[in-house]
Write an enzyme that holds these catalytic residues in place. Structure first.
Site, short mmCIF file in Angstrom:
data_model
loop_
_atom_site.label_atom_id
_atom_site.label_comp_id
_atom_site.label_asym_id
_atom_site.label_seq_id
_atom_site.Cartn_x
_atom_site.Cartn_y
_atom_site.Cartn_z
N GLY A 41 1.07 -1.39 0.15
CA GLY A 41 -0.30 0.10 -0.28
C GLY A 41 0.87 1.17 -0.01
N GLY A 44 -3.06 6.86 1.36
CA GLY A 44 -2.45 7.65 2.40
C GLY A 44 -1.55 8.07 3.53
N ASP A 65 1.74 -2.26 -4.74
CA ASP A 65 0.76 -1.20 -5.03
C ASP A 65 -0.55 -0.78 -6.20
OD1 ASP A 65 -1.91 1.12 -4.85
OD2 ASP A 65 -0.87 1.38 -3.03
N ARG A 76 -3.28 14.72 0.49
CA ARG A 76 -3.01 14.51 0.91
C ARG A 76 -2.17 13.51 0.93
NH1 ARG A 76 -7.40 11.64 0.11
NH2 ARG A 76 -7.49 9.97 -0.04
N LYS A 89 1.08 4.73 -7.95
CA LYS A 89 1.46 5.48 -6.79
C LYS A 89 3.37 4.55 -6.44
CE LYS A 89 -3.40 6.42 -5.00
NZ LYS A 89 -4.48 6.14 -3.71
N CYS A 188 -8.92 -12.84 14.24
CA CYS A 188 -9.73 -13.50 15.45
C CYS A 188 -10.31 -12.71 15.79
CB CYS A 188 -7.45 -13.24 16.21
SG CYS A 188 -6.49 -14.87 16.41
N CYS A 200 -12.55 9.05 -6.61
CA CYS A 200 -12.36 8.28 -8.76
C CYS A 200 -13.55 8.02 -8.77
CB CYS A 200 -10.87 7.83 -8.80
SG CYS A 200 -10.88 6.11 -8.30
#
Length: 741
Positions: A41, A44, A65, A76, A89, A188, A200
């Protein structure tokens, strides 16, 4: 890893890393410089993490990603600029982070390496257990449950520590999952269905009512907010040029001389002199409407009403401007997107609002009269549970614009679900968009209010805080690994205790309100595994459905893959394989069983009390499912009477998973990890998202393994024997919310 390095020499240590060397010691700094990190990822939280990793000295990082950069990310996700719109990204973020890595002395610098992989972490051909085993630890910066669940299982199978994080508005969580340390795993505890929506999706490709409601709230901000630029629907020339350039590059270049795009489609019609895609179809009209309504003038201290009682000329002017704006939003913009082939692969192509419905904007009356000329909320038979038609929505929006023009309180306060005009506007605008994109069900004002009140924005500061906490946990993990190495070398008798991450790492909450001691960060011990977790404890799951109506294909797609998250499942009934996926498996071998009812499967079929075994070699996972038959399903009536009626949903939606699998009721949160909640089982929720997510994870345990052989002679994955540890719940309860990233 070697503990001898230039980091031991103060004069050779880069200035940016001398503080880390002083605080953590030269041995741990060397561990940092030489460790190999996987980051999943780069949105942000991921951008903040990459910056932190680079400036902390990490020099070997892989970044996965699936997403590309959208204009809405720029406010941001600070590693991205307008010229990056449309680019992957992970590629842009890795390049930016690499420039931040402190250089080592030339004779010792082998070069930092930040490697991007633009793909889906659920792709088992690339990102599998052997791949994860090459890393010292894994960092999650995801925004959806499906991908987090996948990474959780990969790390458990590979026995690699995982640092999980997420945020929801001002709330955040960071935890560590480590199999060898016997900690709770991500699955869990119950996980509410996620709710994170990329902007988007909100702007261009909505598929659920909640997408339209988020859009309507942003439109409310665009039309009536104190700063038009605060809305995610705001378009300026720079962002539009960047978006257009990305589209051109993706489509293969410049327009041809005849005014057509390179893919042969004609550019959509433009308004207000729009040229080359650099002007918005609606932005100038909205700005003009704001000025006419007195929204912008209010910032200059003008408290006079724009529309006085009896001023028919001004009233007609307001309605005329509103008509132009609504036409741009629900006709011109839609036609533009269709002309760009944005929906050429969509199941349903959007349909612009008809001219007849839009004409209702100019014929509306208020304050009494014939019902068909009044907005819905002023009619004699009005009820908040009514469903409005497209013309009703147009009339209600026109009424809202007139109310704003007649109000002395400008600009309007932020959206409040308890504000009558605000909810009327959002309900009408969202339903009109649902009609355009053919999204069901259309919402009543009552139901829209429940959804709109649960949407919260992503907070960049929270992302930064949890990313910092994640890197601190990285330091603890690497220090523990260093102790393990020392113990193997016989240098440290106390290393075993320190290598247990449950002793050194913490589950940390980021709070909106400080504790009684004045703290906004609250660390707790890592919880023990849930003995009933089917992922890390091999527990039994109970499943209730109609075995006479469900087919194997329905069970495979709806329950085994979507609900339980199996990637390449093998399904056994009565000890015999009835379905199998994976490498070197011929899919046609078991295809004959897919359309069969469960009761008609081989080996006696699946009936009340049958046990199905499901295995997934790619995730080192297996579970037994205890099936119960139920042919009559009831549900609550829609009239809030508390009575029940026969369940009229599709058969594939009539099932219950219980027993040992933690299952949460769908709520409505979303964002980045600390408190992400429900999302009404969004099909898009299974797609890897961009940045800000919701729930946080925990970790796994160290079970004993016993080899087993299947009935067909194939070696099956080891069976995990649970050790009886009791689960310890430490999660914070949060309100249901939907978050936009």
């Amino acid at each position: 890893m070697s503990t001898d390095s230039s980091a031991d020499n103060t004069t050779s240590c880069p200035p940016l890393l001398r503080g880390i060397r002083s605080a953590l010691g030269p041995a741990l700094l060397t561990q940092i410089l030489e460790s190999k990190i996987l980051l999943v990822g780069s949105g942000g939280i991921g951008c903040e993490l990459l910056k932190n990793l680079a400036l902390s000295g990490f020099r070997n990082v892989d970044v996965i990603d699936l997403d590309t950069i959208d204009v809405s990310n720029l406010n941001r996700q600070f590693l991205f600029r307008s010229q990056h719109v449309g680019m992957p990204k992970c590629v842009v973020a890795s390049e930016a982070a690499l420039k931040m890595v402190p250089p080592l002395p030339s004779q010792q610098d082998k070069g930092a390496k930040y490697t991007p992989y633009h793909g889906n972490v659920c792709d088992n051909s690339k990102f599998n257990v052997p791949y994860v085993q090459t890393f010292d630890l894994v960092l999650n910066a995801l925004d959806n449950i499906a991908a987090r669940r996948r990474v959780n299982r990969l790390c458990l199978a590979a026995n690699v520590p995982l640092v999980e994080a997420g945020t929801s508005g001002y709330l955040g969580q960071v935890t560590v999952i480590d199999k060898s340390s016997n900690t709770e795993c991500y699955e869990c505890q119950p996980k509410p269905t996620q709710k994170v929506y990329p902007i988007c999706t909100i702007r261009s490709t909505p598929s659920q009512p909640v997408h339209c409601i988020v859009w309507a709230k942003e439109m409310y901000k665009l039309c009536f907010g104190p700063n038009v630029g605060d809305s995610m629907l705001f378009e300026d020339e720079e962002s539009l040029r960047a978006e257009k350039a990305a589209e051109d590059e993706k489509d293969g270049g410049d327009k041809s001389a005849n005014g057509q795009e390179s893919n042969g489609t004609t550019t959509a019609s433009k308004t207000d002199g729009e040229e080359s895609g650099e002007n918005s179809t609606y932005m100038d009209l909205i700005v003009g409407l704001r000025s006419l309504l007195g929204v912008d003038n209010a910032n200059e201290g003008d408290e006079k009403k724009v529309l006085e009682s009896g001023d028919d000329a001004k009233r007609k002017e307001v309605l005329s401007k509103a008509h132009e704006s609504l036409t741009a939003l629900f006709v011109t913009e839609i036609e533009k997107q269709i002309g760009m082939d944005r929906y050429k692969t969509a199941e349903k192509v959007p349909v612009p609002v008809s001219a007849d419905d839009l004409a209702k904007c100019n014929t509306i009356i208020t304050g009494g009269g014939e019902d068909h000329l009044l907005p819905p909320t002023e009619r004699k038979d009005y009820a908040p549970t009514q469903i409005w038609s497209p013309s009703d929505c147009i009339q209600e929006l026109a009424s809202c614009f007139l109310d704003v023009a007649a109000s002395p309180d400008q600009p309007l306060p932020e959206f409040d679900k308890d504000d009558d005009m605000a909810m009327r506007f959002v309900t009408a605008a969202s339903n009109l968009r649902s009609y355009v994109f053919q999204i069901d069900p259309i919402q009543s004002l009552y139901s829209a209010k429940g959804i709109a009140g649960n949407i919260i924005p992503a907070i960049a500061t929270t992302n930064a805080i949890v990313a910092g906490l994640q890197v601190l946990q990285c330091f603890h993990i690497l220090k523990a690994q260093l102790s393990t190495s020392s113990n193997r070398d016989g240098d440290d008798d106390g290393a075993d205790e320190r290598s247990n991450l449950k002793k050194t790492c913490r589950y940390t909450y980021c709070l909106r309100d400080k504790t009684r001691k004045g703290y906004y960060l609250q660390p707790t011990t890592l919880p023990d595994p849930n003995p009933n977790c089917f992922v890390c404890r091999n527990a039994i799951i109970s499943l209730t459905l109609n075995t006479q109506e469900w087919t194997l294909d329905m069970l495979l797609s709806r329950v085994i893959k979507k609900e339980l998250g199996f990637h390449e499942p093998t399904i056994l009934v009565g000890g015999d394989i009835v379905y199998e996926e994976g490498e070197d498996i011929d899919p046609s071998e078991y295809a004959i069983n897919l359309p069969k009812k469960l009761v008609n499967l081989p080996s006696g079929g699946v009936t009340h009390g049958s046990v199905i075994r499901i295995e997934d070699y790619s995730q080192d996972l297996e579970v037994d499912v205890n099936v119960s038959h139920k042919d009559r399903w009831m549900m609550k009536a829609d009239d809030d009477s508390g009575k029940e009626k026969v369940d009229d949903r599709d058969e594939i939606d009539k099932f219950e998973i219980g027993g040992k699998k933690p299952v949460a009721v769908a709520t409505t949160t979303d964002s980045s990890g600390g408190a992400k909640e429900n999302m009404a089982q969004d099909p898009a929720a299974d797609e890897e998202g961009d940045d800000d997510d919701i729930e946080i994870i925990v970790d796994d345990d160290t079970p004993k393994k016993t080899a087993v052989t299947s009935s067909n002679g194939k070696k099956r994955k080891p069976v995990m024997e649970e050790d009886g540890n009791k689960a310890k719940k430490t999660k914070v309860d949060t309100d249901e919310v939907v978050e936009i990233e």
